[in-house]
Design a protein around this motif. Sequence first.
Motif, PDB file in Angstrom:
ATOM      1  N   PRO A   6      -5.890   6.388  20.319  1.00  0.00           N
ATOM      2  CA  PRO A   6      -6.983   5.843  19.507  1.00  0.00           C
ATOM      3  C   PRO A   6      -6.518   4.736  18.559  1.00  0.00           C
ATOM      4  O   PRO A   6      -7.280   3.836  18.221  1.00  0.00           O
ATOM      5  CB  PRO A   6      -7.513   7.032  18.713  1.00  0.00           C
ATOM      6  CG  PRO A   6      -7.040   8.232  19.439  1.00  0.00           C
ATOM      7  CD  PRO A   6      -5.817   7.852  20.192  1.00  0.00           C
ATOM      8  N   LEU A   7      -5.260   4.747  18.170  1.00  0.00           N
ATOM      9  CA  LEU A   7      -4.752   3.694  17.288  1.00  0.00           C
ATOM     10  C   LEU A   7      -4.729   2.337  18.002  1.00  0.00           C
ATOM     11  O   LEU A   7      -4.932   1.297  17.383  1.00  0.00           O
ATOM     12  CB  LEU A   7      -3.349   4.056  16.793  1.00  0.00           C
ATOM     13  CG  LEU A   7      -3.295   5.232  15.817  1.00  0.00           C
ATOM     14  CD1 LEU A   7      -1.851   5.566  15.462  1.00  0.00           C
ATOM     15  CD2 LEU A   7      -4.102   4.937  14.564  1.00  0.00           C
ATOM     16  N   TRP A   9      -6.941   1.405  20.283  1.00  0.00           N
ATOM     17  CA  TRP A   9      -8.331   0.946  20.240  1.00  0.00           C
ATOM     18  C   TRP A   9      -8.673   0.386  18.855  1.00  0.00           C
ATOM     19  O   TRP A   9      -9.348  -0.642  18.743  1.00  0.00           O
ATOM     20  CB  TRP A   9      -9.309   2.059  20.601  1.00  0.00           C
ATOM     21  CG  TRP A   9      -9.280   2.413  22.056  1.00  0.00           C
ATOM     22  CD1 TRP A   9      -8.861   3.573  22.626  1.00  0.00           C
ATOM     23  CD2 TRP A   9      -9.671   1.557  23.130  1.00  0.00           C
ATOM     24  NE1 TRP A   9      -8.965   3.521  23.977  1.00  0.00           N
ATOM     25  CE2 TRP A   9      -9.465   2.286  24.334  1.00  0.00           C
ATOM     26  CE3 TRP A   9     -10.172   0.267  23.230  1.00  0.00           C
ATOM     27  CZ2 TRP A   9      -9.744   1.759  25.586  1.00  0.00           C
ATOM     28  CZ3 TRP A   9     -10.453  -0.253  24.482  1.00  0.00           C
ATOM     29  CH2 TRP A   9     -10.228   0.493  25.637  1.00  0.00           C
ATOM     30  N   LEU A  10      -8.201   1.018  17.818  1.00  0.00           N
ATOM     31  CA  LEU A  10      -8.454   0.526  16.453  1.00  0.00           C
ATOM     32  C   LEU A  10      -7.770  -0.824  16.236  1.00  0.00           C
ATOM     33  O   LEU A  10      -8.339  -1.727  15.614  1.00  0.00           O
ATOM     34  CB  LEU A  10      -7.955   1.535  15.415  1.00  0.00           C
ATOM     35  CG  LEU A  10      -8.841   2.767  15.224  1.00  0.00           C
ATOM     36  CD1 LEU A  10      -8.181   3.757  14.273  1.00  0.00           C
ATOM     37  CD2 LEU A  10     -10.200   2.353  14.689  1.00  0.00           C
ATOM     38  N   ALA A  11      -6.553  -0.966  16.756  1.00  0.00           N
ATOM     39  CA  ALA A  11      -5.830  -2.232  16.611  1.00  0.00           C
ATOM     40  C   ALA A  11      -6.559  -3.348  17.360  1.00  0.00           C
ATOM     41  O   ALA A  11      -6.690  -4.480  16.855  1.00  0.00           O
ATOM     42  CB  ALA A  11      -4.404  -2.088  17.121  1.00  0.00           C
ATOM     43  N   ALA A  13      -9.806  -3.433  18.129  1.00  0.00           N
ATOM     44  CA  ALA A  13     -11.052  -3.716  17.392  1.00  0.00           C
ATOM     45  C   ALA A  13     -10.760  -4.533  16.143  1.00  0.00           C
ATOM     46  O   ALA A  13     -11.489  -5.490  15.817  1.00  0.00           O
ATOM     47  CB  ALA A  13     -11.748  -2.405  17.031  1.00  0.00           C
ATOM     48  N   GLY A  14      -9.679  -4.188  15.444  1.00  0.00           N
ATOM     49  CA  GLY A  14      -9.297  -4.940  14.242  1.00  0.00           C
ATOM     50  C   GLY A  14      -8.971  -6.397  14.568  1.00  0.00           C
ATOM     51  O   GLY A  14      -9.351  -7.316  13.833  1.00  0.00           O
TER      52      GLY A  14
END
Length: 197
Positions: A6-7, A9-11, A13-14
Amino acid sequence: MDTVNPLVWLAIAGAVIAALLIWYFIARSRTNRLRQRFGDEYDRTVAVTGSTGKAEHDLEDRQRRVAAFDIRPLTAKEHDRFAEEWTEVKSIFVNSPAEAVLHADRSIGALMQARGFPVSDFDQRHADLTVDYPDVARHYREGHDIAMRQGRDPSGTEVATEDLRQAMIHYEVLFNVLIREVAVPNTQRDRIAEPAV
């Protein structure tokens, strides 16, 4: 089956959000820069093109085009000739306002050509003027519109004398700006540069 952390995906998206924010601020900066440089001409160009993007592209094209010109100040002799011609144009207005306006329109074109502006057609001359003289370019358009109405109306009934007077005022604003820059001869420039004893 492996799942993506999930990190990650967050990276991703960021990064996408950061890229969009950067694009937004660059676009906003471009708009503000062009709006400040062109003033009312920015809004007029947006209205004519129907799109902010097209208008901004057009305005940037104008800047590139004018940057390639060899715009120069008038020589003292040219300045005196155009000033004398302008005085004559204004004196014609007393007896023949329509003739004076048409003569003023031609004189502005000749003055622009002497300064180094290409003078192929009015729309291009106006667009070129908006790059360095956005406020006075509006006067040129308004004066020229009246002159063209007068030129299409040989009977002289469509354009009132007051309209012709307004055209002369518009032309004079532009004339005064364009005639202002006069080259200083080298010999005079050398004397100015010498220290006083």
